[in-house]
Design a protein around this motif. Structure first.
Motif, PDB file in Angstrom:
ATOM      1  N   GLU A   1       0.841  -1.182   0.000  1.00 30.04           N
ATOM      2  CA  GLU A   1       0.000   0.000   0.000  1.00 30.04           C
ATOM      3  C   GLU A   1       0.879   1.236   0.000  1.00 30.04           C
ATOM      4  O   GLU A   1       2.086   1.174   0.260  1.00 30.04           O
TER       5      GLU A   1
ATOM      6  N   GLY B   1     -11.065  -7.673  -4.730  1.00 31.20           N
ATOM      7  CA  GLY B   1     -11.917  -7.290  -3.606  1.00 31.20           C
ATOM      8  C   GLY B   1     -13.287  -7.930  -3.672  1.00 31.20           C
ATOM      9  O   GLY B   1     -13.843  -8.356  -2.646  1.00 31.20           O
TER      10      GLY B   1
ATOM     11  N   THR C   1     -12.215   3.031   1.416  1.00 26.74           N
ATOM     12  CA  THR C   1     -12.497   1.590   1.426  1.00 26.74           C
ATOM     13  C   THR C   1     -11.306   0.783   0.921  1.00 26.74           C
ATOM     14  O   THR C   1     -11.293  -0.435   1.032  1.00 26.74           O
ATOM     15  N   GLN C   2     -10.305   1.459   0.343  1.00 30.43           N
ATOM     16  CA  GLN C   2      -9.072   0.826  -0.089  1.00 30.43           C
ATOM     17  C   GLN C   2      -7.899   1.679   0.375  1.00 30.43           C
ATOM     18  O   GLN C   2      -8.033   2.897   0.524  1.00 30.43           O
ATOM     19  N   LYS C   3      -6.763   1.031   0.596  1.00 30.20           N
ATOM     20  CA  LYS C   3      -5.560   1.782   0.916  1.00 30.20           C
ATOM     21  C   LYS C   3      -5.052   2.488  -0.333  1.00 30.20           C
ATOM     22  O   LYS C   3      -5.370   2.112  -1.458  1.00 30.20           O
TER      23      LYS C   3
ATOM     24  N   SER D   1      -2.650   3.468  -3.361  1.00 23.65           N
ATOM     25  CA  SER D   1      -1.883   2.546  -4.191  1.00 23.65           C
ATOM     26  C   SER D   1      -1.147   3.279  -5.298  1.00 23.65           C
ATOM     27  O   SER D   1      -1.582   4.328  -5.774  1.00 23.65           O
TER      28      SER D   1
ATOM     29  N   ILE E   1     -15.958   2.687  -6.407  1.00 23.80           N
ATOM     30  CA  ILE E   1     -15.212   2.317  -5.201  1.00 23.80           C
ATOM     31  C   ILE E   1     -15.209   3.539  -4.291  1.00 23.80           C
ATOM     32  O   ILE E   1     -14.549   4.537  -4.591  1.00 23.80           O
TER      33      ILE E   1
ATOM     34  N   GLU F   1      -5.955   7.227  -0.629  1.00 26.07           N
ATOM     35  CA  GLU F   1      -6.949   6.471   0.130  1.00 26.07           C
ATOM     36  C   GLU F   1      -8.309   7.165   0.117  1.00 26.07           C
ATOM     37  O   GLU F   1      -9.355   6.511   0.118  1.00 26.07           O
TER      38      GLU F   1
ATOM     39  N   ARG G   1      -7.399  -5.057  -8.836  1.00 25.76           N
ATOM     40  CA  ARG G   1      -7.619  -4.904  -7.395  1.00 25.76           C
ATOM     41  C   ARG G   1      -9.112  -4.912  -7.069  1.00 25.76           C
ATOM     42  O   ARG G   1      -9.539  -5.462  -6.045  1.00 25.76           O
TER      43      ARG G   1
END
Length: 443
Positions: free
Chosen positions: A72, A139, A121-123, A125, A117, A104, A135
């Motif tokens: 991440e 998920g 909710t995601q780190k 990247s 998305i 993020e 990705r």
């Protein structure tokens, strides 16, 4: 485990450019617990710089016991003054290889699939467009075994949607990827830089109060307040000084702010930061007035080296174009500046050529690197008067200015056009009530 020293923080920046030649730039290794098997694994941290994304922290975890791995990124730079929205039309498989930095707090959308998305909710990247799709697929697949056991119908629908996402990578039909980041720290690569990318649209926007709260830069009970008239009058008569930290080395520094009246134009706010520790200097200009009713397009035919001394006010909403070089720079890329024409051209050269790690080291592509070097040489020729070009400032907000050295008489080498903004330009400026198009020239 390595330690960041006080000298490193107060002197040279601890965030290094990505380079295969720097053997000293090794990641920091930390023994940490694996969240999969609860045995000990290794976390590696690397402090580095990504172009147009400031500093980031890249972290990678690997476990030798169960082979679980995770990567991440986290932004280590400041939150930008405005949010940014990238809209990419993916038209061929090469577009899948574009570098993408997604913070993020960014929202990712694919409108053709009605897919989103949400932020946080995601780190963060550092990946490619294809990596974003992979990705998203990973998920959605994560909890499929449990869904198939408890709700087979929902699981089947998710499988169908996953297949649609995978088919995007064949690029049989054009699709759109939108990355909207209120922190302003996300980035999508332009592979044809310094030319304009016809497939990529970049716009800036002001954050809402709710977005400020989500980013932690505004308290829940902090309401917007109008500036006090006495404060504004004081700003006109003195230089205001604010304590801050250097964006390069994080050492204590000061920012000077002053309201300045530009002759034959309007009032602007000039902000300058100087760092005594590392010598870093920045200056930024913001319009002191409201958005004008009409946009402004200024075209200067550069014919003599003396043109380089002309004063230029470039607002954050102003785009720059040099038709002879097939060059176009979108709004907010260089930021607001009050400088000379020579200074602005040098800033453009630094941004596109000198400070672009994507075309140096491991990331460098020979043809692209040669192309950018030739572009830098052409800018040098413009500055020295060896090349005549047309320099265009296009500001839909009407807050940019180029000095007329013949004032109050007309400038034979410069034209100024006033035009009615398009609906899309009003959207970018947050003015949704004006929807007419067209130009009318100011003689």
């Amino acid at each position: 485990m390595s330690v960041i020293s006080e000298e490193g923080v107060r002197g040279e920046s601890v965030f290094k450019d990505i380079s295969a030649d720097d053997e000293d730039s090794q990641p920091t290794e930390i023994e940490s617990m694996c969240m999969n098997c609860h045995q000990n694994g290794t976390t590696r941290l690397l402090l580095t710089k990504i172009p147009f994304f400031k500093e980031i922290i890249v972290s990678s975890f690997s476990c030798d016991n169960c082979d679980w791995a995770n990567t991440e990124t986290q932004s280590a730079g400041r939150i930008q003054d405005q949010g940014v929205c990238y809209t990419l039309k993916v038209q061929c498989k090469q577009d899948l290889n574009r570098e993408v930095v997604k913070a993020e707090c960014a929202t990712t959308r694919i409108p053709e699939l009605d897919f989103e998305i949400p932020p946080f909710t995601q780190k963060g990247s550092l990946s490619t467009v294809e990596g974003l799709i992979d990705r998203a697929v990973a998920g959605l697949e994560q909890d499929q075994p449990a869904r198939k056991a408890t709700d087979p119908e929902v699981a089947n629908k998710i499988d169908e949607f996953i297949e649609k996402l995978r088919q995007l990578k064949d690029v049989e039909d054009e699709f759109t990827v939108v990355i909207e980041d209120p922190s302003g720290n996300s980035f999508v690569e332009n592979p044809v830089a310094p030319q304009k990318d016809e497939a990529l649209t970049v716009s800036r926007f002001d954050r809402t109060v709710q977005q400020d709260i989500q980013l932690g830069i505004r308290a829940d009970d902090d309401l917007e307040r109008e500036p006090d008239s006495n404060t504004v009058e004081a700003m006109r008569n003195e230089v205001l000084v604010f304590n801050t930290n250097c964006p390069e080395c994080d050492a204590p520094a000061s920012t000077n702010m002053k309201l300045v009246q530009i002759p034959h134009f309007k009032e602007v706010v000039i902000m300058a930061t100087n760092c005594d520790s590392c010598g870093h200097r920045t200056n930024e200009v913001k319009s002191g007035g409201a958005t004008e009713e009409l946009g402004t397009k200024i075209t200067l035919h550069i014919t003599d080296p003396s043109d380089m001394t002309r004063d230029v006010l470039k607002s954050e909403t102003c785009a720059i174009c040099i038709p002879e070089l097939e060059f176009e720079l979108g709004m907010a890329v260089v930021g607001g500046k009050f400088t000379t024409l020579e200074g602005l051209l040098k800033d453009i050269k630094d941004l596109i050529v000198a400070k672009n790690p994507f075309v140096t080291g491991d990331s460098g592509v020979t043809n692209r690197l040669q192309k950018l070097r030739e572009f830098g040489e052409k800018l040098d020729k413009i500055v020295t008067g060896e090349m005549t070009v047309h320099f265009i400032l296009d500001d839909p907000a009407g807050n940019s200015y180029l000095q007329n050295v013949y004032a109050p008489d007309p400038d034979p080498e410069m034209t100024v056009e006033k035009y009615t903004r398009s609906f899309e330009q009003n959207e970018d400026l947050g003015l949704n009530d004006m929807r007419t198009e067209g130009y009318q020239e100011e003689k």
